[in-house]
Design an enzyme around this catalytic site. Structure first.
Site, short mmCIF file in Angstrom:
data_model
loop_
_atom_site.label_atom_id
_atom_site.label_comp_id
_atom_site.label_asym_id
_atom_site.label_seq_id
_atom_site.Cartn_x
_atom_site.Cartn_y
_atom_site.Cartn_z
N GLU A 305 5.54 42.96 40.61
CA GLU A 305 5.66 42.80 39.14
C GLU A 305 4.46 42.26 38.39
O GLU A 305 4.57 41.48 37.47
CB GLU A 305 6.91 42.04 38.80
N ASP A 384 18.02 43.50 43.10
CA ASP A 384 17.78 42.20 42.47
C ASP A 384 18.78 41.71 41.98
O ASP A 384 19.24 41.85 40.68
CB ASP A 384 16.56 42.53 41.20
N GLU A 412 21.30 35.84 35.43
CA GLU A 412 20.66 36.84 34.64
C GLU A 412 21.59 37.99 34.69
O GLU A 412 21.24 38.79 33.46
CB GLU A 412 19.32 37.16 35.73
O1 GCW Z 1 15.14 39.70 38.51
C1 GCW Z 1 13.84 39.70 38.20
C2 GCW Z 1 13.56 39.01 36.97
C3 GCW Z 1 12.33 38.20 36.62
C4 GCW Z 1 11.82 37.49 37.83
C5 GCW Z 1 11.83 38.52 38.97
C6 GCW Z 1 11.48 37.75 40.36
C7 GCW Z 1 10.37 35.66 37.84
O2 GCW Z 1 14.12 39.83 35.90
O3 GCW Z 1 12.43 37.54 35.70
O4 GCW Z 1 10.42 37.04 37.59
O5 GCW Z 1 12.90 39.28 39.31
O6 GCW Z 1 12.32 37.33 40.83
O7 GCW Z 1 10.37 37.47 40.58
#
Ligand code: GCW
Length: 836
Positions: A305, A384, A412
């Site tokens: 990311e 995720d 989240e």
């Molecule tokens: O779930 C996603 C989140 C990001 C997060 C990423 C991760 C810290 O939306 O906010 O970044 O995973 O786990 O690295």
């Protein structure tokens, strides 16, 4: 003599209590689950408490025990008791043996392990809490207090426990500016304005809270790491955090940016195999350990990311991890290298592209190449933190590498603490899942504990992202933090047992209350899955933005790869080996066989593994489309039921807690309807297949804002369309606007639900009046994601028990507060059932 000792001890406790009183104004562990001043028991525990050794941790242990006894027994009225003749001692096993050579105690207590027992020594009562080490003594004390409080009969029988796995950490995604990524409880307890906060009292309290459930490490900063935290000044600041947590045996860890040697070190490269880079990390580790001798280690997010990583130099995660590991190794530190590495620019037109494959594809070939003090930290599912996902196959794909499981305590994708979702049942499914590596039983809990593949390191990491607002914002969300600690300590505990323990310590010991709260907790995750995204579709939310409200197409046609591939004929991603992406083949054969075949794939993961027509029949014969409709109606009803159950507790529990959760649950029930309607109307339109029960697309009693007589209000298209009833709403760009309907239904008593959009950045006002008489006034003052009207902020306000007759005028007046345009979706008039 005994009397004097008690007085001395009370003095210590009093000083401590006063210090706590000061903290209490801010944020204390007692707000979570540690009992306070219950005066609950007349226990036989001897009152004279002392630590055998001089260590910091033992001192906390003794203080905590004394404080706990005081709490449990309402001590002041208890001083005359003959139990004062005995003593309670806390120490390491070695210290206990030296002080009481004739006492029989286990001689093989390991790290973090404890044993406690109440017995007689030379004719006097003796309660011993012995730890395999000092940390064990702390855990023993918390466990002892818990068991006394929960009336378990462990005291005289003697009780011994050790944690299932060595790494039991929480990760905080805090940025130095004080903002917590994916945190839903206010600002950071650690940082503000680029620096460590002056007031670290909440940090000590947090450490105490964590220690009470056996958590032994906190990674304090965001994995999207800010490199400046590694400069000399910040390391000095971070040492203060370590100092604040140390008395509770909680060690500090840090997320690091692997490009730090270049970004803050002034080197031309951050290639992990470059000698100057290795030297930089070694010097940095030495600098950290000089100030923080018990520093736990680094967490790494790289090549993920947008974070820099070894791939920039053609190096592997093992190369990067091992460079860091070599720097930490002489000091006993570890590297938690996250397997959350994937390409977020995937080609969505490619039917073979699959984000779920990434972790295994990248890390499995590296098995055996990681240093002994590296742990690969694997998210529980391959995508995720979705409301429901299969277990990551990578747990079985690393036999010669230490592994830890990462899960999310902060919600989240599961309602962001505005929704009650007790996550332990989901985690427990993952922990118990038998991956059958090598054709034998290898449940995830045994893999991460190290036993399946004979690894010495491993464990669980929970992303907590706590803040200053009651740790997790919602009082009942704290059950998740508690459950995380308890499961990391003992993954064989049942979610129900944990929920019961938590409720009894936190809410009430009244069996009726406990029964209700535990029932609610246990219902909450299945309910959430039902109304957000069942059958393995993942959370059907805005995946490129808030991760909160419904937004079904947000996952599609972009490179992030959270695809569900819904089209007008069917839904799901073909991940089979035979015809799909091949992801299924990453599981060991016994498990792959189950997911490869449509017939044996469990319904709740069906669309994760297969693309099926809407008419495909589930195991009970129901079609997929009908299940989508049914589960959403059922889920919204389950959410409403949570609120009704809570309502039965009024007057039986703390009023503040009651009110706080009541408001949240009313909101949740309303938002579950938003979710229900969005997903149902979306799939109705997409599939063109009607709901057998006739509900989809039909809303009895609903009066759309766009059909009202509007003054000032203008009709708008809501994006995504499914987030508003019929895709449309009205918004007000004037000083105030009205929408008016004439009631054509029968006379009677009704509830009127008003569905409006509560936008960020302004507090709009609404009034409902009937024939010109105000019936209710309220403000749109919640803090919800987004400044545009959509499912993130669509909110329901219900006015109860209104008498209406044919021809009545129902009018909403909206007063905007820029940028909140008092937008309105509909009102819904529902008859009040006769009995209420
Ligand atoms: O779930 C996603 C989140 C990001 C997060 C990423 C991760 C810290 O939306 O906010 O970044 O995973 O786990 O690295």
């Amino acid at each position: 003599m005994a009397h004097r000792r008690v007085q001395f001890q009370l003095g210590v406790v009093l000083a401590f209590a006063l210090a706590r009183g000061f903290v209490a104004a801010a944020q204390t562990a007692d707000q979570a689950w540690l009992p306070q001043h219950h005066g609950y028991l007349r226990t036989e525990i001897p009152y004279a408490v002392r630590a055998l050794g001089p260590g910091l941790l033992e001192r906390s242990a003794a203080q905590e025990l004394f404080r706990g006894i005081e709490d449990l027994t309402a001590a002041s009225s208890y001083l005359g008791d003959s139990n004062l003749n005995g003593q309670t001692i806390v120490g390491t096993a070695r210290e206990v043996r030296t002080a009481f050579p004739k006492l029989e105690i286990p001689n093989d207590l390991g790290p973090d392990e404890y044993w406690f027992k109440q017995t007689q020594y030379k004719g006097r009562a003796l309660l011993v809490v012995a730890g395999g080490d000092e940390r064990g003594a702390i855990y023993g004390v918390f466990s002892l207090l818990r068991s006394v409080y929960l009336s378990e009969t462990l005291l005289y029988a003697g009780h011994r426990e050790r944690p299932a796995m060595p790494i039991r950490w929480v990760d905080e995604w805090d940025n130095p500016d004080g903002i917590v990524e994916r945190g839903y409880a206010g600002r950071s307890i650690f940082f503000e304005g680029g620096n460590v906060r002056n007031d670290l009292a909440p940090v000590s309290e947090y450490a105490r809270l964590l220690a009470s459930v056996g958590i032994n490490g906190v990674n304090v900063n965001n994995v999207n790491a800010a490199p400046q935290l590694l400069d000399a000044d910040h390391i000095r600041q971070l040492a203060r955090i370590a100092d604040a947590m140390r008395p509770w045996g909680v060690r500090l860890a840090l997320s690091v940016d692997v490009a730090s040697p270049q970004k803050i070190g002034g080197l031309a490269t951050y290639d992990p195999l470059d000698p100057s880079v290795r030297a930089w990390w070694t010097a940095k580790a030495n600098e950290i350990f000089a100030l923080i001798p018990d520093f736990a280690g680094f967490t790494v997010k790289a090549d993920s990311e947008g974070q820099p990583g070894p791939a920039s130099y053609g190096r592997t995660p093992a190369d990067a991890a091992n460079t860091l590991a070599a720097a930490l190794e002489p000091h006993g530190g570890v590297v938690l290298y996250r397997a959350f590495v994937y390409n977020h620019h995937l080609d969505w037109r490619d039917p073979k592209a699959d984000r779920a494959r990434a972790a295994y594809d990248i890390f499995h070939p590296l098995d055996g190449k990681f240093a002994a003090n590296v742990v690969v930290q694997i998210k529980e599912g391959p995508i995720d933190f979705q409301a429901e996902e299969p277990v990551s196959p990578l747990f079985a794909g690393l036999e010669k590498t230490n592994a830890a499981m990462e899960l999310q305590i902060t919600q989240e994708y599961t309602g962001q603490q505005r929704h009650l979702v007790y996550l332990a049942p989901m985690w427990k499914e993952v922990l118990d899942f038998d991956l059958r590596a090598e054709g034998r039983s290898t449940p995830v809990k045994e893999i991460i504990a190290g036993s399946s593949f004979k690894r010495t390191l491993g464990g669980m990491v929970g992303v907590a992202s706590v803040g200053r607002d009651g740790w997790l914002g919602s009082p009942l969300a704290l059950a998740n933090l508690y459950a995380f600690g308890r499961l990391a300590w003992d993954p064989n505990l049942s979610p129900e047992t944990i929920a019961t323990e938590w409720t009894r310590q936190t809410v009430s010991t009244d069996p009726e209350v406990v029964g209700t709260v535990v029932k609610m907790l246990m219902q909450s995750w299945p309910a959430y899955v039902n109304y957000t995204g069942p059958l393995g579709m993942q959370t059907l939310t805005d995946i490129t933005g808030s991760h909160y409200g419904p937004n079904i197409e947000a996952s599609e046609n972009n490179g992030w790869g959270q695809w569900h591939r819904a089209d007008h004929l069917g839904v799901g991603m073909d991940r089979t080996v035979a015809t799909g992406t091949g992801f299924v083949g990453q599981y060991p054969p016994d498990v792959a066989r189950i997911y490869e075949s449509l017939a044996t794939t469990p319904d709740d993961l069906l669309t994760f593994f297969h693309h099926v027509p809407y008419t495909y029949k589930l195991h009970d014969g129901k079609t997929v489309i009908q299940y989508i409709y049914d589960s959403h109606y059922e889920g919204a009803e389950q959410a409403a039921e949570l609120g009704r159950e809570w309502a039965t507790l009024e007057g039986k529990i703390d009023q503040k807690l009651y009110q706080d959760m009541h408001g949240r649950l009313v909101y949740q029930a309303g938002h579950a309807v938003v979710w229900r309607d969005a997903i149902v109307q979306y799939f109705l339109k997409l599939s063109g297949i009607p709901d057998e029960m006739g509900r989809a697309g039909h809303y009895p009693g609903r009066l759309e804002a766009e059909d009202a007589k509007l003054t000032g209000y203008k009709i708008i298209d809501v994006t995504p369309w499914e987030d508003a009833s019929g895709g449309k709403a009205v918004a007000c760009a004037e000083k105030s606007c009205t929408a008016e309907w004439t009631w054509h239904g029968p006379a009677g008593r009704f509830n009127i639900a008003v569905q409006y959009f509560d936008l960020q950045g302004g507090v709009a006002k609404f009034t409902l009046d009937i024939n010109g008489h105000p019936a209710a006034t309220w403000t749109a003052d919640a803090t919800l994601p987004s400044r545009r009207p959509n499912g993130d902020n669509s909110t329901r306000y219900t006015v109860h028990n209104l008498d209406l007759k044919h021809g009545d005028l129902l009018r909403i007046e909206g007063t905007p507060d820029c940028p909140d345009q008092a937008a309105l979706d509909y009102i819904e008039v529902t008859p009040v059932p006769p009995q209420s």
